[in-house]
Design a protein around this motif. Structure first.
Motif, PDB file in Angstrom:
ATOM      1  N   PRO A   1       0.798  -1.227   0.000  1.00  0.00           N
ATOM      2  CA  PRO A   1       0.000   0.000   0.000  1.00  0.00           C
ATOM      3  C   PRO A   1       0.831   1.278   0.000  1.00  0.00           C
ATOM      4  N   LEU A   2       2.074   1.189   0.434  1.00  0.00           N
ATOM      5  CA  LEU A   2       2.972   2.348   0.423  1.00  0.00           C
ATOM      6  C   LEU A   2       3.622   2.568  -0.930  1.00  0.00           C
ATOM      7  N   THR A   3       3.884   1.487  -1.646  1.00  0.00           N
ATOM      8  CA  THR A   3       4.748   1.571  -2.820  1.00  0.00           C
ATOM      9  C   THR A   3       4.022   1.433  -4.147  1.00  0.00           C
ATOM     10  N   GLY A   4       3.027   0.554  -4.208  1.00  0.00           N
ATOM     11  CA  GLY A   4       2.352   0.297  -5.468  1.00  0.00           C
ATOM     12  C   GLY A   4       3.307  -0.110  -6.567  1.00  0.00           C
ATOM     13  N   ALA A   5       4.321  -0.868  -6.215  1.00  0.00           N
ATOM     14  CA  ALA A   5       5.373  -1.204  -7.174  1.00  0.00           C
ATOM     15  C   ALA A   5       5.899  -2.604  -6.907  1.00  0.00           C
TER      16      ALA A   5
ATOM     17  N   ASP B   1      18.964  14.364 -18.749  1.00  0.00           N
ATOM     18  CA  ASP B   1      19.417  13.010 -19.076  1.00  0.00           C
ATOM     19  C   ASP B   1      18.316  11.964 -18.891  1.00  0.00           C
ATOM     20  N   GLY B   2      17.059  12.424 -18.913  1.00  0.00           N
ATOM     21  CA  GLY B   2      15.943  11.490 -18.863  1.00  0.00           C
ATOM     22  C   GLY B   2      15.649  10.882 -17.509  1.00  0.00           C
ATOM     23  N   LEU B   3      16.219  11.448 -16.444  1.00  0.00           N
ATOM     24  CA  LEU B   3      15.986  10.882 -15.116  1.00  0.00           C
ATOM     25  C   LEU B   3      14.499  10.828 -14.776  1.00  0.00           C
ATOM     26  N   ALA B   4      13.788  11.908 -15.089  1.00  0.00           N
ATOM     27  CA  ALA B   4      12.390  11.996 -14.676  1.00  0.00           C
ATOM     28  C   ALA B   4      11.547  10.881 -15.279  1.00  0.00           C
ATOM     29  N   GLY B   5      11.860  10.500 -16.509  1.00  0.00           N
ATOM     30  CA  GLY B   5      11.069   9.471 -17.163  1.00  0.00           C
ATOM     31  C   GLY B   5      11.328   8.069 -16.650  1.00  0.00           C
ATOM     32  N   ARG B   6      12.410   7.891 -15.885  1.00  0.00           N
ATOM     33  CA  ARG B   6      12.791   6.544 -15.440  1.00  0.00           C
ATOM     34  C   ARG B   6      12.658   6.327 -13.939  1.00  0.00           C
ATOM     35  N   VAL B   7      12.404   7.388 -13.176  1.00  0.00           N
ATOM     36  CA  VAL B   7      12.540   7.268 -11.734  1.00  0.00           C
ATOM     37  C   VAL B   7      11.348   6.596 -11.056  1.00  0.00           C
ATOM     38  N   ASN B   8      10.135   6.806 -11.559  1.00  0.00           N
ATOM     39  CA  ASN B   8       8.954   6.355 -10.828  1.00  0.00           C
ATOM     40  C   ASN B   8       8.560   4.946 -11.253  1.00  0.00           C
ATOM     41  N   CYS B   9       8.673   3.996 -10.312  1.00  0.00           N
ATOM     42  CA  CYS B   9       8.271   2.621 -10.621  1.00  0.00           C
ATOM     43  C   CYS B   9       6.905   2.282 -10.035  1.00  0.00           C
ATOM     44  N   GLY B  10       6.158   3.279  -9.536  1.00  0.00           N
ATOM     45  CA  GLY B  10       4.776   3.055  -9.122  1.00  0.00           C
ATOM     46  C   GLY B  10       3.929   2.686 -10.327  1.00  0.00           C
ATOM     47  N   ARG B  11       3.266   1.527 -10.294  1.00  0.00           N
ATOM     48  CA  ARG B  11       2.572   1.021 -11.487  1.00  0.00           C
ATOM     49  C   ARG B  11       1.208   0.452 -11.116  1.00  0.00           C
ATOM     50  N   VAL B  12       0.374   1.236 -10.480  1.00  0.00           N
ATOM     51  CA  VAL B  12      -0.901   0.738  -9.983  1.00  0.00           C
ATOM     52  C   VAL B  12      -2.038   0.985 -10.964  1.00  0.00           C
ATOM     53  N   THR B  13      -2.848  -0.034 -11.163  1.00  0.00           N
ATOM     54  CA  THR B  13      -4.166   0.097 -11.770  1.00  0.00           C
ATOM     55  C   THR B  13      -5.171  -0.028 -10.636  1.00  0.00           C
ATOM     56  N   LYS B  14      -6.074   0.945 -10.544  1.00  0.00           N
ATOM     57  CA  LYS B  14      -7.026   0.960  -9.431  1.00  0.00           C
ATOM     58  C   LYS B  14      -8.411   0.569  -9.926  1.00  0.00           C
ATOM     59  N   LEU B  15      -9.010  -0.361  -9.232  1.00  0.00           N
ATOM     60  CA  LEU B  15     -10.300  -0.933  -9.595  1.00  0.00           C
ATOM     61  C   LEU B  15     -11.349  -0.543  -8.559  1.00  0.00           C
ATOM     62  N   TRP B  16     -12.557  -0.223  -9.039  1.00  0.00           N
ATOM     63  CA  TRP B  16     -13.729  -0.108  -8.167  1.00  0.00           C
ATOM     64  C   TRP B  16     -14.833  -0.975  -8.751  1.00  0.00           C
ATOM     65  N   ALA B  17     -15.576  -1.648  -7.881  1.00  0.00           N
ATOM     66  CA  ALA B  17     -16.668  -2.513  -8.317  1.00  0.00           C
ATOM     67  C   ALA B  17     -17.863  -2.344  -7.389  1.00  0.00           C
TER      68      ALA B  17
END
Length: 414
Positions: free
Chosen positions: A156-160, A264-280
């Motif tokens: 829940p803290l990382t989403g990665a 040097d493209g740091l911003a595009g590579r730094v975030n490894c948070g990869r969450v898909t959020k579902l509601w049902a």
């Protein structure tokens, strides 16, 4: 002719809106430029389809004890919160534990020993050996089941994926929580009863026509006369610019001279948070709060509003091959047998072209360089937002803190 302003804020998420309102209150001429057709960014409340119940598709949680800035905004705009329950069902390969965090720590010696080892690692100070969270757990927690339980607690803290997460980033996360591993993994969290939308709407209403929606920015160019901000249809001039967009999509804007995290493209590579959020929307059965590592839906929890029962779940982007409503309903039913799924929807923040990732989680091998590049920023353009906050990075509190720092910078250099 370009419109001339004191400060332009690029991005109408929580940070951008808060910074802009602060500057406007101080008497500045401000314009907020937002590429989306709505405000809020990754702080986004919208009704669940077919109902009038607002749900948070993005940021959702607040820790009142540790988030005073966000609490102040919540009080101002009447955004009431409610405490999360502490009952949790833990599911890891071959094992299920139906106890809360404190009881699991008491009843599982290996889990408790692993947490104590992580606390000792943190207390010993930075050893200069950046590695992944997965590698850190293998170093300090010998048993696979205990590692899986701690991995579940971190999600829940990382989403990665833990094999992508920088331990330098997790060290900062523990620092945000007062240096206490127990507070980090099991704080007393609240959610906004009617979603975070009340705060976003309140800030947006205060700004009124200072906000331009569906107004993407293509380039930001500094010169002796100020900063020129261009979009497909409009052009603006300002003395200062605050960029409040997710770091994963910063490269969509050409900034001249380049700010360090873009060079040097740091911003595009730094975030490894990869969450898909579902509601049902569901009926029947019992919906437990789940933390699990052996199912694509890593985190599951329920919310009841009147006669409507809603379930939220979070999965890693790579674990969802199919996010159609039918596939989501089938997947949720495997996590909570006996429950009938009426309708299910998801938002994939990684695939969202104006987000590129979910909440901020630093990637191994990139995060320390990214933080160093932020410290070296100068000129008339500055980054703000939860992704780049010095404290509470990745949280709404971080977005608010960073917005206030950015507004103070723009006022001091007016």
């Amino acid at each position: 002719m370009p419109e001339h302003l004191d400060t332009i804020v690029v991005g109408a998420g929580l940070a951008g809106l808060h910074a802009a309102r602060t500057l406007r209150r101080a008497g500045q001429r401000v314009r907020v430029l937002e590429a989306r057709d709505r405000t809020g960014g990754r702080t986004w409340t919208a009704p669940f389809p077919g109902t009038r119940v607002g749900v948070d598709w993005g940021a959702e949680w607040i820790i009142p004890e540790l988030h005073p800035k966000l609490c102040t905004l919540a009080d101002e705009f009447g955004a009431d919160t409610e405490a999360e329950g502490d009952a949790v069902e833990w599911r890891v390969p071959g094992q299920t534990f139906d106890v809360d965090y404190a009881a699991l720590r008491r009843e599982s010696p290996g889990f408790a020993a692993g947490l104590d080892a992580l606390q000792a690692w943190y207390d010993a100070g930075d050893d200069g050996n950046e590695r992944t969270l997965a590698e850190l757990l293998r170093e300090h927690v010998p048993d696979a089941t205990d590692r899986a339980l701690i991995d579940a607690a971190f999600f829940p803290l990382t989403g990665a994926d833990p094999s992508h997460i920088s331990t330098a980033a997790e060290r900062e996360e523990i620092r945000f929580h007062g240096g206490d591993i127990a507070m980090t993994l099991a704080p007393v969290t609240h959610r906004f009863r009617d979603g975070t939308g009340a705060i976003v709407a309140g800030l947006a209403d205060a700004l009124g026509d200072a906000i331009r929606l569906s107004c993407p920015v293509d380039s930001i160019t500094e010169s002796g006369a100020g900063v020129r901000v261009r979009g497909p249809e409009r052009e603006f001039m300002a003395q200062r610019v605050l960029i409040a967009v997710p770091v994963a999509v910063l490269s969509r804007i050409a900034v001249d001279p380049p700010i360090p995290v873009l060079a040097d493209g740091l911003a595009g590579r730094v975030n490894c948070g990869r969450v898909t959020k579902l509601w049902a929307r569901v009926r029947g059965g019992v919906v437990p709060s789940l933390l699990q590592t052996d199912h694509p839906l890593r985190l599951v929890y329920a919310r009841r509003v009147g006669d409507t029962t809603l379930v939220s779940a979070q999965a890693l982007h790579d674990d969802l091959a199919d996010s159609s409503p039918a596939a989501l309903a089938k997947l949720l039913a495997t996590a909570c047998p006996g429950m009938e799924v009426i309708d299910a929807h998801a938002h994939d923040w990684t695939a969202d072209p104006l987000a590129g990732a979910s909440w901020m989680t630093g990637r191994v091998g990139v995060y320390p360089a990214f933080r160093a590049a932020l410290a070296g920023a100068s000129g008339r353009v500055r980054l703000i937002g939860g992704d780049v906050a010095d404290d509470w990075s990745g949280w709404m509190e971080g977005a608010v803190l960073s917005a206030e720092d950015g507004a103070d910078w723009a006022l001091r250099h007016a």
